[in-house]
Design a protein around this motif. Sequence first.
Motif, PDB file in Angstrom:
ATOM      1  N   LYS A 162      -3.472  -6.578   9.514  1.00 14.61           N
ATOM      2  CA  LYS A 162      -4.970  -7.538   9.406  1.00 14.61           C
ATOM      3  C   LYS A 162      -5.379  -7.079   8.169  1.00 14.61           C
ATOM      4  O   LYS A 162      -5.913  -7.919   7.370  1.00 14.61           O
ATOM      5  N   ARG A 163      -5.469  -5.880   7.519  1.00 13.43           N
ATOM      6  CA  ARG A 163      -5.923  -5.441   6.377  1.00 13.43           C
ATOM      7  C   ARG A 163      -5.392  -5.973   5.193  1.00 13.43           C
ATOM      8  O   ARG A 163      -5.984  -6.742   4.343  1.00 13.43           O
TER       9      ARG A 163
ATOM     10  N   GLU B  94       0.950  -1.237   0.027  1.00 10.89           N
ATOM     11  CA  GLU B  94       0.058  -0.038   0.105  1.00 10.89           C
ATOM     12  C   GLU B  94       0.727   1.227   0.113  1.00 10.89           C
ATOM     13  O   GLU B  94       0.414   2.374  -0.748  1.00 10.89           O
TER      14      GLU B  94
ATOM     15  N   ARG C 209      -8.214   3.677   6.294  1.00  8.43           N
ATOM     16  CA  ARG C 209      -7.141   2.557   6.333  1.00  8.43           C
ATOM     17  C   ARG C 209      -6.234   2.870   7.432  1.00  8.43           C
ATOM     18  O   ARG C 209      -5.064   3.358   6.818  1.00  8.43           O
TER      19      ARG C 209
ATOM     20  N   LYS D  17      -4.092  -0.889  11.717  1.00  3.97           N
ATOM     21  CA  LYS D  17      -4.927  -2.034  11.471  1.00  3.97           C
ATOM     22  C   LYS D  17      -4.168  -2.578   9.985  1.00  3.97           C
ATOM     23  O   LYS D  17      -4.941  -3.415   9.356  1.00  3.97           O
ATOM     24  N   LYS D  18      -3.137  -2.239   9.752  1.00  4.76           N
ATOM     25  CA  LYS D  18      -2.397  -2.582   8.131  1.00  4.76           C
ATOM     26  C   LYS D  18      -2.333  -4.030   8.214  1.00  4.76           C
ATOM     27  O   LYS D  18      -2.739  -4.603   7.195  1.00  4.76           O
TER      28      LYS D  18
ATOM     29  N   LYS E   4      -6.311 -10.057   5.000  1.00  4.83           N
ATOM     30  CA  LYS E   4      -7.675 -10.059   4.196  1.00  4.83           C
ATOM     31  C   LYS E   4      -7.433  -9.852   2.673  1.00  4.83           C
ATOM     32  O   LYS E   4      -7.995 -10.549   2.030  1.00  4.83           O
ATOM     33  N   SER E   5      -6.663  -8.803   2.390  1.00  4.43           N
ATOM     34  CA  SER E   5      -6.464  -8.481   1.106  1.00  4.43           C
ATOM     35  C   SER E   5      -5.766  -9.729   0.399  1.00  4.43           C
ATOM     36  O   SER E   5      -6.296 -10.133  -0.859  1.00  4.43           O
TER      37      SER E   5
END
Length: 353
Positions: free
Chosen positions: A314-315, A108, A307, A311-312, A318-319
């Motif tokens: 976990k995010r 990201e 975003r 919480k990066k 999920k991605s």
Amino acid sequence: MPGVGAWNTAPGANMGANHSHKSPVFDEDEDVNFDHFQILRAIGKGSFGKVCIVQKRDTKKMYAMKYMNKQKCIERDEVRNVFRELQVMQGLEHPFLVNLWYSFQDEEDMFMVVDLLLGGDLRYHLQQNVQFKEDTVKLYVCELALALCYLQCCHIVHRDIKPDNILLDEHAPEVFQSFIDGGPGYSYPVDWWSLGITAYELLRGWRPYDIHSSTAVDDIINMFRGERVHYSSTWSKGMVSLLRRLLDKDPESRLSTIGDIQSLPYLADVNWDAVLEKAVPPGFVPNKGRLNCDPTFELEEMILESRPLHKKKKRLAKSKSRDATKDSSPLPAHVQQCLETVRQEFIIFNREK
């Protein structure tokens, strides 16, 4: 590039640091990455980047971490500027610059980890109605002159001098003149003009010229041509002389080297080696009991950010899971291509290696 530090401050309260006695062990050959840092709190933001306080998990050292969303940088055509900033900062190291320690990336964001100065910037303290004494401003001028001398030796003109970077959000007259057809260019003297503007505002509380982002270029040039700067009768003759010569509208006759500054009788008593070693106590010490910045950055990150950084992990997990099940909306082909180019060309850096 990031700003010039105008004072030396020690970290204040322990802002949520990990109290575990066991430091995690990382592979020495492994590149520094996001997992190596604990996120403590948000302290600032720009148009496409944000800044937070972090602590390196193994050494417990605290830093400021700037992170920039790759997709936003691509959409705003800012990738080249970010890469240029990284390239420049990797080659710089000075006591009065905010120095780069690490740079890395993930899917990201692009990250830059730099020196942390918890004292806040000069704009913040001016807004808090701090009254800077002449001796304090005199020391700041010396510190900043050393930083500008270093940049000059590295063939760098700062140009983007603004309150967030310690120096004032103001430009030299020849910068505006360059907008006019046939106008001259500009070089190192623009930064010394900004040094004069900074010193003036610290002493007086406002700028010598009433210029705003909406002021037309022609009006600014006419202002420089016609208006005279007013100096307070309470300032010493030496300080007024210094300011007059820094704010000389002619870059050819303006003070614009460290030699020019050091030759002034007003600064004859300065121990320049002690200034460089940060051995001269400042007249103004920021409050160490609290963070010297706007608290709304932290609230925005926790409440409004879609975003959030904390919480990066976990995010991203999920991605990856969505990608594996082919249940995600693909980005446009040109954006995906640009993201891949950024991934390949990003410059990883570790000052400790």
